[in-house]
Every structure is written in structure tokens, then in C-alpha cells.
Write a protein that holds these residues in place. Structure first.
Motif, short mmCIF file in Angstrom:
data_model
loop_
_atom_site.label_atom_id
_atom_site.label_comp_id
_atom_site.label_asym_id
_atom_site.label_seq_id
_atom_site.Cartn_x
_atom_site.Cartn_y
_atom_site.Cartn_z
N ARG A 1 -2.32 7.63 -4.73
CA ARG A 1 -2.57 8.95 -5.31
C ARG A 1 -3.80 9.61 -4.69
O ARG A 1 -3.85 10.82 -4.52
CB ARG A 1 -2.71 8.85 -6.82
CG ARG A 1 -1.41 8.62 -7.56
CD ARG A 1 -1.58 8.65 -9.06
NE ARG A 1 -2.40 7.55 -9.56
CZ ARG A 1 -1.96 6.32 -9.81
NH1 ARG A 1 -0.70 6.03 -9.60
NH2 ARG A 1 -2.78 5.39 -10.27
N GLU A 2 -4.81 8.80 -4.35
CA GLU A 2 -6.06 9.34 -3.81
C GLU A 2 -5.95 9.84 -2.38
O GLU A 2 -6.76 10.68 -1.97
CB GLU A 2 -7.16 8.28 -3.89
CG GLU A 2 -7.63 8.01 -5.30
CD GLU A 2 -8.62 6.86 -5.38
OE1 GLU A 2 -8.87 6.21 -4.34
OE2 GLU A 2 -9.13 6.60 -6.48
N GLY B 1 -3.79 11.76 -1.07
CA GLY B 1 -3.27 13.12 -1.00
C GLY B 1 -1.86 13.17 -0.42
O GLY B 1 -1.30 12.17 0.03
N ALA B 2 -1.29 14.37 -0.43
CA ALA B 2 0.09 14.55 0.00
C ALA B 2 0.27 14.22 1.48
O ALA B 2 1.25 13.57 1.87
CB ALA B 2 0.55 15.98 -0.28
N ASP B 3 -0.66 14.68 2.34
CA ASP B 3 -0.54 14.38 3.77
C ASP B 3 -0.64 12.89 4.04
O ASP B 3 0.10 12.34 4.86
CB ASP B 3 -1.62 15.13 4.56
CG ASP B 3 -1.40 16.63 4.59
OD1 ASP B 3 -0.25 17.06 4.34
OD2 ASP B 3 -2.37 17.36 4.86
N ARG C 1 0.15 10.48 1.94
CA ARG C 1 1.37 9.84 1.45
C ARG C 1 2.52 10.04 2.43
O ARG C 1 3.28 9.11 2.70
CB ARG C 1 1.73 10.39 0.06
CG ARG C 1 0.78 9.90 -1.02
CD ARG C 1 1.28 10.22 -2.41
NE ARG C 1 1.27 11.63 -2.71
CZ ARG C 1 0.25 12.28 -3.28
NH1 ARG C 1 -0.83 11.62 -3.60
NH2 ARG C 1 0.33 13.57 -3.53
N MET C 2 2.62 11.24 2.99
CA MET C 2 3.67 11.48 4.00
C MET C 2 3.47 10.59 5.22
O MET C 2 4.43 10.06 5.78
CB MET C 2 3.69 12.96 4.41
CG MET C 2 4.22 13.89 3.34
SD MET C 2 5.92 13.51 2.87
CE MET C 2 6.76 14.04 4.34
#
Length: 141
Positions: A74-75, A77-79, A81-82
């Protein structure tokens, strides 16, 4: 991780959301699309996928390792995680190229995993409805 014992420790401490409920439908569709009705099933592969996913969703999700990995995920971020998901996909493809795995094993293990995920979602909704007095229209998301 609160030291609770029983199935309630396997499920989130919140009512199921619409996303949780939709996972049941998605799982059923994936099963219908992916089960090869015209060839025999590898029950061993299905069992491996089923047990692995059920462990990850149940007791495996309640470990300190899972909590720390979830927090880290979660920490980033979206980039981030992708990027992790992309690296995972590359690693799976590389593994398939390098390690000789029978190709019939993987789709059947996938079927077992989807079956476990779908049954987990059904059990979660049933537990929440019976054990917590939850109604479908209470869920959000």
C-alpha cells in the motif's frame, strides 16, 4: 491479528462490499470460461491451486509477514504496485520458459485457485449475513 480463533479470523473485520460480492460472479464466470469440458481435468493440479489460494486467503493472510507485505504494497503507491505486478508477470513468463512445467498443470491449478477464491467469497458473505446480522444493502463500495 487479534488472537481470535475460528472462521471469523479468516474474514475481514467489516461487512462485505459490493466488490466482495461481485467476486462471486467473477469467479463463476471465470470457472465457466476456463473449465475444459472437452478434456479430462487434472484433479491434482486443481487441488494444488485450491489449497494454495485457500491458505493465502485464510490463515496465510493473518501472519505478520502478510501484514508487513500488505503495508509495504500500500505504501509504494499505484505506480509501484503496477511495477511489482509487471515484474511478477515477467517472472512467471521467465519461469515458464526456464522450468519445464507441464502446460496442462497451470490452467488446472488456476481453476483450483479460482474455485477456492469463489468459495471463500461465498463463505465470507454467508458468515457476515448470519454471524453479524449484515444485509446486502448495507455494503458499500
Amino acid at each position: 491479528m487479534s488472537g481470535r480463533v475460528g472462521p471469523s479470523m479468516w474474514f475481514p473485520d467489516r461487512p462485505p462490499t459490493r466488490t466482495d460480492i461481485s467476486m462471486i460472479g467473477v469467479g463463476v464466470v471465470l470457472l465457466l470460461v476456463n473449465v475444459p469440458f472437452h478434456q479430462p481435468l487434472s484433479w491434482r493440479a486443481i487441488a494444488v491451486g485450491f489449497v494454495a489460494v485457500l491458505f493465502v486467503l485464510g490463515p496465510g493472510a493473518n501472519t505478520r509477514l502478510a501484514a508487513s507485505v500488505g503495508q509495504w504494497f500500500r505504501e509504494i503507491g499505484a505506480d509501484g504496485r503496477m511495477g511489482v505486478i509487471l515484474l511478477y508477470c515477467c517472472a512467471v513468463v521467465l519461469l515458464l520458459v526456464v522450468v519445464p512445467i507441464r502446460l496442462t498443470f497451470l490452467p488446472h491449478a488456476f481453476i483450483g485457485g479460482i474455485l477456492a477464491n469463489t468459495l471463500y467469497a461465498v463463505a465470507y458473505v454467508a458468515w457476515a449475513k448470519k454471524g453479524r446480522g449484515w444485509r446486502i444493502n448495507q455494503g458499500t463500495n
